[in-house]
Design an enzyme around this catalytic site. Structure first.
Site, PDB file in Angstrom:
ATOM      1  N   SER A 171       0.794  -1.225   0.000  1.00 62.42           N
ATOM      2  CA  SER A 171       0.000   0.000   0.000  1.00 62.42           C
ATOM      3  C   SER A 171       0.825   1.274   0.000  1.00 62.42           C
ATOM      4  O   SER A 171       0.300   2.340  -0.314  1.00 62.42           O
ATOM      5  CB  SER A 171      -0.952  -0.008   1.195  1.00 62.42           C
ATOM      6  OG  SER A 171      -0.215  -0.022   2.383  1.00 62.42           O
ATOM      7  N   HIS A 173      -6.108  -3.717  -1.081  1.00 64.93           N
ATOM      8  CA  HIS A 173      -6.009  -2.624  -2.059  1.00 64.93           C
ATOM      9  C   HIS A 173      -6.210  -3.119  -3.483  1.00 64.93           C
ATOM     10  O   HIS A 173      -5.870  -2.417  -4.435  1.00 64.93           O
ATOM     11  CB  HIS A 173      -4.652  -1.921  -1.942  1.00 64.93           C
ATOM     12  CG  HIS A 173      -4.565  -1.022  -0.755  1.00 64.93           C
ATOM     13  ND1 HIS A 173      -5.091   0.251  -0.735  1.00 64.93           N
ATOM     14  CD2 HIS A 173      -4.040  -1.229   0.477  1.00 64.93           C
ATOM     15  CE1 HIS A 173      -4.872   0.804   0.439  1.00 64.93           C
ATOM     16  NE2 HIS A 173      -4.237  -0.070   1.201  1.00 64.93           N
ATOM     17  N   LYS A 180     -12.517  -0.273   1.843  1.00 63.82           N
ATOM     18  CA  LYS A 180     -11.854   0.548   0.818  1.00 63.82           C
ATOM     19  C   LYS A 180     -12.783   0.620  -0.409  1.00 63.82           C
ATOM     20  O   LYS A 180     -13.789   1.323  -0.360  1.00 63.82           O
ATOM     21  CB  LYS A 180     -10.467  -0.017   0.510  1.00 63.82           C
ATOM     22  CG  LYS A 180      -9.575  -0.078   1.757  1.00 63.82           C
ATOM     23  CD  LYS A 180      -8.139  -0.356   1.440  1.00 63.82           C
ATOM     24  CE  LYS A 180      -7.320  -0.736   2.668  1.00 63.82           C
ATOM     25  NZ  LYS A 180      -7.218   0.290   3.705  1.00 63.82           N
TER      26      LYS A 180
HETATM   27  C1  LIG Z   1      -3.018  -4.560   3.034  1.00 57.04           C
HETATM   28  C2  LIG Z   1      -3.985  -4.167   4.114  1.00 57.04           C
HETATM   29  N1  LIG Z   1      -4.496  -5.122   4.907  1.00 57.04           N
HETATM   30  C3  LIG Z   1      -5.369  -4.829   5.875  1.00 57.04           C
HETATM   31  C4  LIG Z   1      -5.780  -3.533   6.106  1.00 57.04           C
HETATM   32  C5  LIG Z   1      -6.758  -3.253   7.205  1.00 57.04           C
HETATM   33  O1  LIG Z   1      -8.018  -3.110   6.663  1.00 57.04           O
HETATM   34  P1  LIG Z   1      -9.242  -2.626   7.591  1.00 57.04           P
HETATM   35  O2  LIG Z   1      -9.288  -1.139   7.456  1.00 57.04           O
HETATM   36  O3  LIG Z   1     -10.424  -3.330   7.018  1.00 57.04           O
HETATM   37  O4  LIG Z   1      -8.926  -3.088   8.960  1.00 57.04           O
HETATM   38  C6  LIG Z   1      -5.291  -2.503   5.298  1.00 57.04           C
HETATM   39  C7  LIG Z   1      -5.722  -1.119   5.550  1.00 57.04           C
HETATM   40  O5  LIG Z   1      -5.010  -0.181   5.508  1.00 57.04           O
HETATM   41  C8  LIG Z   1      -4.359  -2.830   4.281  1.00 57.04           C
HETATM   42  O6  LIG Z   1      -3.854  -1.874   3.507  1.00 57.04           O
END
Ligand SMILES: Cc1ncc(COP(=O)(O)O)c(C=O)c1O
Length: 394
Positions: A182, A210, A241
């Site tokens: 990310s 993402h 997202k």
């Molecule tokens: C790769 C990844 N996994 C997990 C998450 C966490 O997602 P959530 O906002 O649903 O907890 C994110 C959020 O930034 C992320 O970028």
């Protein structure tokens, strides 16, 4: 009362402020979209995960509103006690159909999905292989599990193979990677990992937070993007997202694996069920995407346009296709100052520096949405040109 702890907090906060890494919240005065209202001004939103523009889409909002009327505000319970509604089951079936998997379990977030994944599946005799740049929720989830850990240099397939060979001595192997990293907008080497995991009898799990609704011709994510759809056995992903932007996450994969998570995963066993309004709006997001994947094409086209224009201006942008477009500017202070200057020019984009990214690689992380118009993107480029010149970044 001892003041030791509060004194400690005060001094840490002071250190963050003097290192200029203190994160200040900006308060939005309305919903999010291509533009948002902040401090009484409308600014261009260039830093949100609202990739498809579903966050405030009339169909999504209406689905949530209707669910409140039909299903109430919440269940006051975890899923297995008395917190499961037909709505949850329907969203789980829909996600399984979307990914072509056998079963799906919902969580309150993808953070919870990742945190609750490893401990029920693996113990001392097993191995977890994990990319060194994986998301913090994966790192924390792995910490809760007693399996032998192999933390791999980012994207290093040779190191992955070596670790898989070493892990042959273990009983079971799980290889975990982000589908999209990310901070970089970089897509992981999914087909190569599929092949390596098959060769060394490991289960590949891809966190596609993402990528779901973002990559591939129909938004099915990193595997679709790279021609490996149907070859990744397990995905975790978020509903917070592209898919409605509210909250929620899930793990989807083979039936017995998902059922064991239902039985043993602590972040579902000891935490409330996803609220009906959020469940219904996420369900609507999947329905909308399955009916019409054209917003994914628009997103792709917007990302391509912005990437090309910014590169033509001379900005340092790692190559790629993802709507995360990092603009590398060097040191952290410069990234934060540029972020503030861009905000003054009406463009809301976050700066990230050390330790979130390596020293000297601080960046402004732009995130493009399908609801940005070409005029919005041109406006962002104009602001970047002015601020980039002012700060010597171009
Ligand atoms: C790769 C990844 N996994 C997990 C998450 C966490 O997602 P959530 O906002 O649903 O907890 C994110 C959020 O930034 C992320 O970028």
């Amino acid at each position: 009362m001892s003041t030791a702890l509060v004194d400690y907090c005060r001094s840490e906060l002071e250190a963050l402020r003097s290192a200029r890494t203190f994160k200040k919240e900006r308060v939005l005065e309305g919903p999010t979209g291509a533009r948002v209202r902040v401090d009484g001004r409308d600014v261009l939103m260039l830093t949100s995960n609202n990739y498809l523009g579903f966050a405030n889409h009339p169909r999504i909002v209406e689905a949530a509103r209707k669910a409140l009327g039909r299903w109430g505000n919440g269940l006051g319970s975890v899923r297995f006690i008395c917190g499961t509604q037909e709505l949850h089951k329907e969203l789980e079936r829909t996600i399984s159909a979307f990914f072509g998997t056998e079963d799906t379990i919902l969580y309150m977030s993808c953070w919870n999905a990742n945190e609750g994944l490893f401990q029920p599946l693996l113990s001392e005799e097993d191995a977890i292989l994990t990319d060194g740049l994986n998301h913090a929720s994966i790192i924390d989830g792995i910490r809760l599990c007693k399996a032998k850990r192999f933390v791999l240099p980012h994207g290093d397939l040779a190191a992955s193979e070596k670790a898989l060979q070493e892990a042959q001595a273990c009983r079971r192997r799980l290889y975990m990677t982000d589908g999209v990293f990310s901070m970089e907008g970089e897509v992981g080497p999914i087909p190569q990992l599929v092949e390596l995991c098959a060769r060394y009898d490991a289960t590949l799990v891809v966190d596609d937070s993402h990528a779901t609704g973002v990559l591939g011709a129909t938004g099915r994510g990193s595997a679709e993007e790279l021609g490996a759809m149907g070859k990744v056995p397990v995905f975790t992903s978020t509903l917070g997202k592209a898919m409605g932007s509210a909250a929620g996450g899930f793990t989807t994969g083979p039936g017995p694996l998902v059922e064991l998570l239902r039985q043993r995963s602590r972040t579902t066993l000891f935490s409330n069920a996803l609220p009906p309004a959020v469940t219904a709006s996420s369900l609507e997001a999947f329905r909308m995407l399955m009916e019409d994947p054209s917003p994914v094409r628009k997103l792709r086209e917007n990302a391509r346009y912005f990437r090309e224009r910014m590169a033509a201006e001379g900005f340092d942008i790692p190559k790629g296709v993802h709507p995360i477009v990092p603009v590398i500017v060097g040191d952290t202070a410069r990234a934060l100052a540029m972020s503030a200057a861009l905000f003054e020019k009406g463009v809301y984009v976050s700066g990230f520096g050390f330790p979130v990214v390596p020293q000297g690689h601080a960046r402004l992380r732009c995130q493009i949405s399908a609801v940005h118009s070409t005029a919005d993107l041109d406006e962002a480029v104009d602001a970047f040109r002015a601020v980039g010149k002012e700060f010597g970044a171009i």
